[in-house]
Motif scaffolding. Sequence first.
Motif, PDB file in Angstrom:
ATOM      1  N   GLU A 194       0.777  -1.093   0.568  1.00  0.00           N
ATOM      2  CA  GLU A 194      -0.340   0.239   0.320  1.00  0.00           C
ATOM      3  C   GLU A 194       1.197   0.948   0.447  1.00  0.00           C
ATOM      4  OE1 GLU A 194      -2.989   0.689   3.606  1.00  0.00           O
ATOM      5  OE2 GLU A 194      -4.256   0.065   1.716  1.00  0.00           O
ATOM      6  N   ASP A 195       2.065   1.423   0.730  1.00  0.00           N
ATOM      7  CA  ASP A 195       2.761   2.227   0.704  1.00  0.00           C
ATOM      8  C   ASP A 195       4.141   2.487  -0.853  1.00  0.00           C
ATOM      9  OD1 ASP A 195       4.343  -0.167   0.653  1.00  0.00           O
ATOM     10  OD2 ASP A 195       5.426   1.101   2.451  1.00  0.00           O
ATOM     11  N   LEU A 214       1.142   2.609  -3.241  1.00  0.00           N
ATOM     12  CA  LEU A 214       0.703   3.169  -4.345  1.00  0.00           C
ATOM     13  C   LEU A 214       0.994   4.626  -5.532  1.00  0.00           C
ATOM     14  CD1 LEU A 214      -2.312   2.536  -5.526  1.00  0.00           C
ATOM     15  CD2 LEU A 214      -3.184   3.636  -4.069  1.00  0.00           C
ATOM     16  N   GLU A 232      -5.033  11.258  -6.435  1.00  0.00           N
ATOM     17  CA  GLU A 232      -5.329  10.725  -5.168  1.00  0.00           C
ATOM     18  C   GLU A 232      -5.990  10.800  -3.952  1.00  0.00           C
ATOM     19  OE1 GLU A 232      -0.879   9.266  -3.414  1.00  0.00           O
ATOM     20  OE2 GLU A 232      -0.407   9.705  -6.107  1.00  0.00           O
ATOM     21  N   SER A 250      -9.029   8.481  -1.001  1.00  0.00           N
ATOM     22  CA  SER A 250      -8.960   7.749   0.302  1.00  0.00           C
ATOM     23  C   SER A 250     -10.457   6.961  -0.224  1.00  0.00           C
ATOM     24  CB  SER A 250      -8.911   7.079   1.248  1.00  0.00           C
ATOM     25  OG  SER A 250      -9.473   8.469   2.358  1.00  0.00           O
ATOM     26  N   LYS A 275      -8.888   4.008   2.779  1.00  0.00           N
ATOM     27  CA  LYS A 275      -8.523   3.465   1.779  1.00  0.00           C
ATOM     28  C   LYS A 275      -7.929   3.772   0.933  1.00  0.00           C
ATOM     29  CE  LYS A 275      -7.484  -1.806  -0.323  1.00  0.00           C
ATOM     30  NZ  LYS A 275      -6.219  -2.000   0.421  1.00  0.00           N
ATOM     31  N   VAL A 325      -6.536   5.676  -2.643  1.00  0.00           N
ATOM     32  CA  VAL A 325      -6.726   4.835  -3.929  1.00  0.00           C
ATOM     33  C   VAL A 325      -5.970   5.842  -4.490  1.00  0.00           C
ATOM     34  CG1 VAL A 325      -8.984   3.354  -3.856  1.00  0.00           C
ATOM     35  CG2 VAL A 325      -9.067   5.744  -4.051  1.00  0.00           C
ATOM     36  N   ALA A 339      -4.979   0.495  -6.952  1.00  0.00           N
ATOM     37  CA  ALA A 339      -5.001   0.245  -5.371  1.00  0.00           C
ATOM     38  C   ALA A 339      -3.931  -1.140  -5.289  1.00  0.00           C
ATOM     39  CB  ALA A 339      -6.748   0.009  -4.691  1.00  0.00           C
ATOM     40  N   SER A 340      -4.066  -1.018  -3.637  1.00  0.00           N
ATOM     41  CA  SER A 340      -2.961  -2.082  -3.636  1.00  0.00           C
ATOM     42  C   SER A 340      -4.516  -3.007  -2.201  1.00  0.00           C
ATOM     43  CB  SER A 340      -2.262  -2.072  -2.651  1.00  0.00           C
ATOM     44  OG  SER A 340      -2.070  -3.431  -1.327  1.00  0.00           O
ATOM     45  N   PHE A 341      -5.201  -4.802  -2.449  1.00  0.00           N
ATOM     46  CA  PHE A 341      -5.939  -5.600  -2.643  1.00  0.00           C
ATOM     47  C   PHE A 341      -5.446  -6.131  -2.213  1.00  0.00           C
ATOM     48  CE2 PHE A 341      -9.117  -7.581  -2.133  1.00  0.00           C
ATOM     49  CZ  PHE A 341      -9.984  -7.676  -1.388  1.00  0.00           C
ATOM     50  N   ASP A 373      -2.608  -6.872  -0.493  1.00  0.00           N
ATOM     51  CA  ASP A 373      -0.951  -6.660  -1.080  1.00  0.00           C
ATOM     52  C   ASP A 373      -0.618  -6.525  -2.269  1.00  0.00           C
ATOM     53  OD1 ASP A 373      -0.164  -5.857   1.677  1.00  0.00           O
ATOM     54  OD2 ASP A 373       0.799  -7.892   2.042  1.00  0.00           O
TER      55      ASP A 373
END
Length: 213
Positions: A111-112, A114, A139, A141, A145, A147, A168-170, A172
């Motif tokens: 996520e970091d 993205l 960008e 959220s 979360k 996105v 998005a990171s889902f 990982d």
Amino acid sequence: MKMEHWDEKIVSMLNGNTGGQPADNYGVIPEEAGPDLTAPVVQIGDEPHTFVETELLDGAMRMLIPQTFKLMSKEMAKRKYPSEHRPSVIYTTSNARINIAINHTMNPLPEDELSDFKKAMIQMLRRTQKLTKWYGDHEFSINGKPVATCEFLTPAVNANLYNLILFASFEDRALMCTFNCTDEELDDWKPVALAMMKSIQFIPQKEGDESHE
């Protein structure tokens, strides 16, 4: 972060042709108020629509989608998205002019990372796609979360295609959600597309559940 084969994966989410550079510069898309998709009826152009919460990726994700949209058949998906990397889930209208595609890839994406991922994807899009207009990126959220999105037009036969891509990171892994429509529907559907993206809910999966592709 591995970017191998992303050119083809990105292109496979779109209906445009490759090559060329857009005339527009990068830009940040401002926040805009969209329609309330939870209302009993949402007027889009001349047509009323009812949005329903739809489970995607075997229940790992939910999204408000027009009730009239249906899952695209495998045969049509092969014609519309010829690449073997076509999206795993595609909802479409009866005439296939408006599409929502979801692809939960196997590519790792913490996520970091993205923001860096979004920048890399934008550079790749601008290199591989013949873009007729670049709206910009953003960008924000969704339910806490992070996105990222980008919006642009690509040329197609007798029309331009509007594309909105959400990254998005889902779990990982990189998730891409794409909305596209012809420029004839652009004015009516552009704010609706972002509202649909913002309606996304990510459902954490229990340990031992199968991965979603």
